[in-house]
Design a protein around this motif. Structure first.
Motif, short mmCIF file in Angstrom:
data_model
loop_
_atom_site.label_atom_id
_atom_site.label_comp_id
_atom_site.label_asym_id
_atom_site.label_seq_id
_atom_site.Cartn_x
_atom_site.Cartn_y
_atom_site.Cartn_z
N PHE A 232 5.66 3.42 -1.34
CA PHE A 232 6.48 2.21 -1.18
C PHE A 232 5.75 1.17 -0.32
CE2 PHE A 232 10.69 4.65 -1.93
CZ PHE A 232 10.69 4.29 -3.26
N GLU B 73 1.24 -9.76 -6.10
CA GLU B 73 1.02 -8.99 -7.32
C GLU B 73 2.30 -9.03 -8.14
OE1 GLU B 73 -1.90 -7.44 -8.33
OE2 GLU B 73 -0.64 -7.34 -10.13
N ALA B 74 2.18 -9.22 -9.47
CA ALA B 74 3.38 -9.40 -10.31
C ALA B 74 4.24 -8.14 -10.41
CB ALA B 74 2.98 -9.85 -11.72
N ARG B 75 3.61 -6.97 -10.52
CA ARG B 75 4.37 -5.73 -10.67
C ARG B 75 3.99 -4.74 -9.58
NH1 ARG B 75 1.92 -3.81 -15.68
NH2 ARG B 75 0.24 -4.71 -14.44
N THR C 203 4.96 -0.91 -10.15
CA THR C 203 4.24 -0.29 -11.27
C THR C 203 2.80 0.02 -10.85
OG1 THR C 203 5.57 -1.59 -12.78
CG2 THR C 203 3.58 -0.61 -13.67
N LEU C 204 2.16 -0.91 -10.19
CA LEU C 204 0.78 -0.68 -9.77
C LEU C 204 0.71 0.36 -8.65
CD1 LEU C 204 -0.97 -4.16 -9.86
CD2 LEU C 204 -1.50 -2.13 -11.21
N VAL D 48 0.58 3.95 -9.62
CA VAL D 48 -0.69 4.45 -10.13
C VAL D 48 -1.77 4.44 -9.04
CG1 VAL D 48 -2.59 3.86 -11.67
CG2 VAL D 48 -0.25 3.95 -12.54
N LEU D 49 -1.76 3.42 -8.22
CA LEU D 49 -2.82 3.31 -7.20
C LEU D 49 -2.60 4.27 -6.04
CD1 LEU D 49 -3.25 -0.57 -7.20
CD2 LEU D 49 -4.75 1.13 -8.25
N SER E 104 -7.65 5.41 -4.97
CA SER E 104 -6.39 5.63 -4.27
C SER E 104 -6.60 5.66 -2.77
CB SER E 104 -5.75 6.95 -4.75
OG SER E 104 -5.32 6.81 -6.08
N LEU F 164 10.81 -4.14 -0.62
CA LEU F 164 11.50 -5.19 -1.37
C LEU F 164 12.88 -4.75 -1.81
CD1 LEU F 164 8.67 -6.33 -3.79
CD2 LEU F 164 9.24 -7.19 -1.52
N ARG F 165 13.04 -3.46 -2.00
CA ARG F 165 14.35 -2.94 -2.44
C ARG F 165 15.05 -2.27 -1.26
NH1 ARG F 165 11.54 -0.28 -7.81
NH2 ARG F 165 11.19 -2.24 -8.90
N GLU F 166 14.66 -2.73 -0.07
CA GLU F 166 15.26 -2.25 1.18
C GLU F 166 14.93 -0.80 1.49
OE1 GLU F 166 19.41 -3.40 1.57
OE2 GLU F 166 19.02 -5.08 0.20
N GLU F 167 13.89 -0.26 0.87
CA GLU F 167 13.52 1.11 1.18
C GLU F 167 12.81 1.17 2.53
OE1 GLU F 167 12.58 -0.63 -1.40
OE2 GLU F 167 10.46 -0.39 -1.86
N THR G 35 20.02 3.63 -0.50
CA THR G 35 19.50 4.81 0.17
C THR G 35 18.24 4.40 0.92
OG1 THR G 35 17.86 5.57 -1.44
CG2 THR G 35 20.16 6.09 -1.91
N THR G 36 17.72 5.34 1.67
CA THR G 36 16.48 5.09 2.39
C THR G 36 15.33 4.89 1.42
OG1 THR G 36 15.17 5.93 4.22
CG2 THR G 36 15.91 7.54 2.61
N LEU G 37 15.52 5.27 0.16
CA LEU G 37 14.51 5.04 -0.89
C LEU G 37 14.81 3.78 -1.68
CD1 LEU G 37 14.21 8.72 -2.18
CD2 LEU G 37 12.71 7.54 -0.56
N GLY G 38 15.65 2.91 -1.13
CA GLY G 38 15.95 1.64 -1.78
C GLY G 38 17.27 1.65 -2.52
N ARG G 39 17.58 0.50 -3.10
CA ARG G 39 18.80 0.36 -3.89
C ARG G 39 18.55 0.89 -5.29
NH1 ARG G 39 18.75 -4.79 -4.49
NH2 ARG G 39 17.28 -5.38 -2.87
N ARG H 254 -9.58 7.83 -12.91
CA ARG H 254 -8.55 7.99 -13.95
C ARG H 254 -8.51 6.74 -14.83
NH1 ARG H 254 -3.78 7.83 -10.48
NH2 ARG H 254 -5.23 6.32 -9.64
N VAL I 190 -1.79 0.66 -17.01
CA VAL I 190 -1.04 -0.26 -16.15
C VAL I 190 -1.73 -1.62 -16.07
CG1 VAL I 190 -0.43 -0.66 -13.75
CG2 VAL I 190 0.11 1.51 -14.82
N ARG J 75 3.53 -9.06 -18.56
CA ARG J 75 4.20 -8.83 -17.27
C ARG J 75 3.19 -8.56 -16.16
NH1 ARG J 75 9.12 -5.42 -20.09
NH2 ARG J 75 10.51 -7.21 -20.33
N GLU K 169 0.74 -10.42 -15.61
CA GLU K 169 0.34 -11.76 -15.17
C GLU K 169 -1.17 -11.86 -14.90
OE1 GLU K 169 3.07 -13.37 -12.25
OE2 GLU K 169 4.81 -12.91 -13.50
#
Lengths: 335, 335, 335, 335
Positions: free
Chosen positions: A31, A42-44, A47-48, A51-52, A67, A91-94, C10-14, D44, D51, D62, D64
């Motif tokens: 996270f 970064e747009a996603r 998602t990145l 993988v990273l 990594s 970003l999602r409050e995690e 949650t602590t892992l986000g919404r 990898r 991605v 997406r 970008e």
């Protein structure tokens, strides 16, 4: 880096995640990487980040240098925030940084793809042959011998070690272990250090009575070892461990010092193990490799035996304490 | 069912897929399941097929009875079409039934989660101890001993077996193996058969000179075995194998019969192996378990040795022929 | 069933998850399905649940009858536990049944694949043409006309409706909407009901001044509608809604009743809409379809206008209340 | 770049993949990216390529700037090989560069997340109002009006355009379209070009008789347009298109020139469209936006009508030819 696998309990269940232990707490690396990428527009980012810097250790290790590079950059970004007195949030409050009490530490690599355990400390091997009334075999000095451990039953720090019903002689073994972090074959000792993702403490629990029978049949340890091996508390990367051949190793039972040694007394070096394993055979990220027991590092050598309910603490300098309570199956608490 | 893993070459690369060998050819079980579900007007046949009958053996095995049930229904649907003289084709025009020449057979389970190899044929064990000038240990009769093999270097039928540079004494070993198909712990012999997904032929290649050194150090075989093990050609389910204790086993080198035995001569039964392995330890789908070498089933017993370029064919009744050419690394053709 | 999409922090986000509203609370359908499958000894309950009853509404709808069947069986299993006074919990300790205060309700289908909004209430259409000083077009009686709405800006119950900077005339529109639950083409009215996954309340917010300009250019409403549409609070399946042509519809602003109607006054039936849409064109699960405004169902008809800060509540019998506060962008609270 | 979506037929079914058209052929961008990363010793390559440069256009968009950057680097790597006379091949032997005859071109973006079609060419709009005997509305000069098209029924070059059973007046419309390549809100015209991923040709097929009824009801075109829209053959990025306001546009029916225009005659610029759409509303990668018909760009303006079996070819300079045969449903060949 001090890498770890930690567990959080949420209303969506228990989740295990890759972490890094820093002064300010435990960073959720996946996270935090998403947060770090989002700050770079970064747009996603999620998602990145998946993988990273994946959320589990095995996939992270498979990312090799890429990594590791993103993990380091992520830690630095978070650290800058912490140093400035800010608590970063996803970003999602995690949660990005946990305090120790908020999480449970698990085995840093709960699902190694294999476990090969060497027999590299001369003092321990000598003692074993002496006990069996056999001479030290000259072959031990010719090849770094190992056996294959049970890689499917790995527990972590603070987890209970089950005492199997088939043994009366439960023993601990104090070892240093390392994890492969790079794919390779026919690796030279001079390059071997690059293939180590990091070091950890390993307790190669053994049912001595079962093992004794198995040794008689000459196939090496098997059922006497397979049911449980503990590693942890963290995986310390080679740059952070410094010289791996000068680390104090101790084992305490219920707080009493039983075993004491130093990685410096190892005969077969980690580099030689890697050279040997990789001869005409590919090694892969996520392989767990044990050193074998350090001299005096088990109850068998000392003729002292742990009992159900005892707490075994293995400690290696710069890595930390791997603590497990031994429990009879019937008493096992739900994991 | 005769389950297999086959490989097809396409413009999108080489792909390995779960198959079933029937009279009319090799069925692509995953795509055939999607076709079967679509005929039943399922809204998302591919999405469901990917979970019910996944395209790789390991995930398929993890589906246990559910996946096996859908695989059987799928085969029956395809068979009905074939019997009626029709050649079924997938919704996206994918091939559902291949002819042998169109595909390459791979190890039925290319990525077992572990490999444990027993030592269950008395004749072979006796011969080994005799050769070492040691008495047969009484412990062999007390527990079904095993060692842990190298589960990461599995090859299949028709693949080349690499001759590692560190050996002068390359040997084959004729074994029957089985694969776990159900999760369980503390399994009783009477129920054990339910935990077997199927049987296959196994060639536990061995570097005898390396192994000899390792045996001296007492940890059992390791580097002398890890680089390569062959299984195949198919995985035959228990219902189709019938009595697993009356199957003729042979080994031929360059067409000449070297070894001959029968599964009926086994001392430790498959059910006892499962009981032993599962004592206070969970076993999982995808674990590969070997019987150990049948009496006369290796060159060491016969003092005959394969040479680079030789073709070793292991055959077990009702399963088929596992054929591998032995090649020095330098000659290895690209896989 | 009363299906919904709810959000937990949650602590892992919404996280947003598919739910079913029952007497005892809100069931997490995906996790409850895994629990239900585990009770039936399914080997991979989570893997199967993810496909049979996915955790998001759109994927769930794509499962058509299969997913609906497993959702119903899951609800029944949970209900039996609740009725027996037991609170079921997931295998990984996840919550299976939430109380309203523990979650936030979101749009039941936050990401419809399209939005087509009909114009099916004669009273509303007549009033519109009357206001523009134009005669009612005879074509309205010949085809069920619709326009395509903005399917990318869907909000749910309790979310704030943003007042765009480009309008002075913000309006609500009281509509009943339904969601397609089955793929089809050239569907006859008699079968059309089978293609409806369920009904919900829709507020087709409109910027009247922008819309007026757009109507003059003759391409229908566009920017005057695209920025926001609200649906919710739940999606009620056809079996539970009973007769969809006798449901009271009301709109309240700040608690005051402004609009009142009944679905029974609709001219073009839902079945006719489906027949029309599916003529030589495939319709898909996840398409959102609006009825158009019921007579008196908007401020334009009443010449009454909402102001920033007003709370608009649309209610339809058997479905519930869709409540949104209108806010100027500057005041928008973070979602 | 000239981006495309192409289809290959294999024994594993038909697969659609993201491509780039270069002098030497069509590059499979996803596999070529994996090959490119492998050459840089990435651990990898396939996981990262999936991605960074996904195998489908929508996911690619997406990504970008990140995805675009890796796509450009990939193309350059492949181009260097081709220039040196070498034909690069993937690690798994997959084809990296196809010749035109080996693949089928599909719509570059087969699944746009939305379709909004403007009405930006004055000549076409004037002609339409003139035909209806109405004055040109002054609002047309105040806002760039658009309607929402059917984004779920997109076909590509060489695909057949179905003639729906409900129309006698089938028409083509010659448009230039662009695709959004970056998320944004309240975008200023000066920055708007950065939000365009590329341009393509669009044929906004229309059932004129159905549309005429719908226009009378005042909600704009709906069923008269939804069943089918064609785009292609490629998506040309802004850097490669140069000045988008000087591109010759033509329509031919059965090889005969019917329509002719130039993008330079557009009244509302692409930048103004983006400004308008993004006012208080987020725009997303994968949104497809049409210009509206160029003057003389449809049969309605010319009072000439296509018949079943006719071939319509729309061409825009620097983009290419979008060719579709019109077929009555009964004749539709299987896709």
């Amino acid at each position: 880096m001090k890498l770890c696998t930690f567990e959080v309990k949420t209303t969506l269940g228990r989740h295990r995640r890759l972490g890094a232990v820093v002064e300010g707490g435990i960073i959720d690396l996946n996270f935090a990487c998403a947060w770090h990428l989002a700050r770079k527009r970064e747009a996603r980012p999620y998602t990145l980040a998946d993988v990273l810097v994946p959320d589990n250790m095995l996939e992270y290790l498979r990312g090799e240098e890429t990594s590791a590079g993103f993990a380091r950059a992520t830690i630095q970004s978070v650290q800058e925030e912490l140093n400035a007195g800010r608590q970063p949030t996803g970003l999602r409050e995690e949660t990005l940084v946990y305090q120790p009490g908020e999480i449970t530490m698990r085995a840093p690599l709960p699902d190694p793809v294999s476990l090969r355990d060497f027999y590299a400390f001369e003092a321990h091997v000598k003692k074993g042959f002496e006990k069996r009334g056999e001479p030290m075999p000259e072959e031990w000095y010719q090849i770094p011998a190992y056996y294959k451990g049970g890689h499917q039953n790995i527990i972590g720090p603070e987890e209970e070690a089950p005492w199997p019903s088939f043994t009366e002689k439960f023993d601990y073994e104090l070892e240093i272990a390392f994890v492969i972090g790079k794919t390779g074959e026919n690796i030279k000792p001079a390059q071997a250090r690059n293939y180590i993702a990091g070091f950890t403490v390993m307790n190669d629990f053994t049912a001595r009575d079962m093992q004794r029978k198995e040794m008689k049949v000459r196939l090496g340890p098997a059922k006497g070892k397979d049911w449980c091996t503990a590693i942890g508390p963290v995986l310390v990367t080679t740059d952070e461990i410094g010289d791996p051949y000068d680390l104090r190793m101790t084992a305490k039972v219920n707080g009493e010092l039983w075993s004491e040694g130093n990685t410096g007394s190892i005969f077969w070096k980690f580099e030689q193990m890697i050279e040997f394993l990789s001869r005409d055979e590919t090694i892969h990220p996520g392989e767990l490799i044990g050193s074998g027991t350090v001299g005096t590092g088990c109850g068998l050598e000392l003729d002292r035996w742990v009992k159900p309910g005892d707490v075994v603490e293995l400690e290696i300098e710069k890595i930390g304490v791997l603590r497990n309570r031994v429990v009879k199956n019937a008493e096992r608490s739900s994991a």
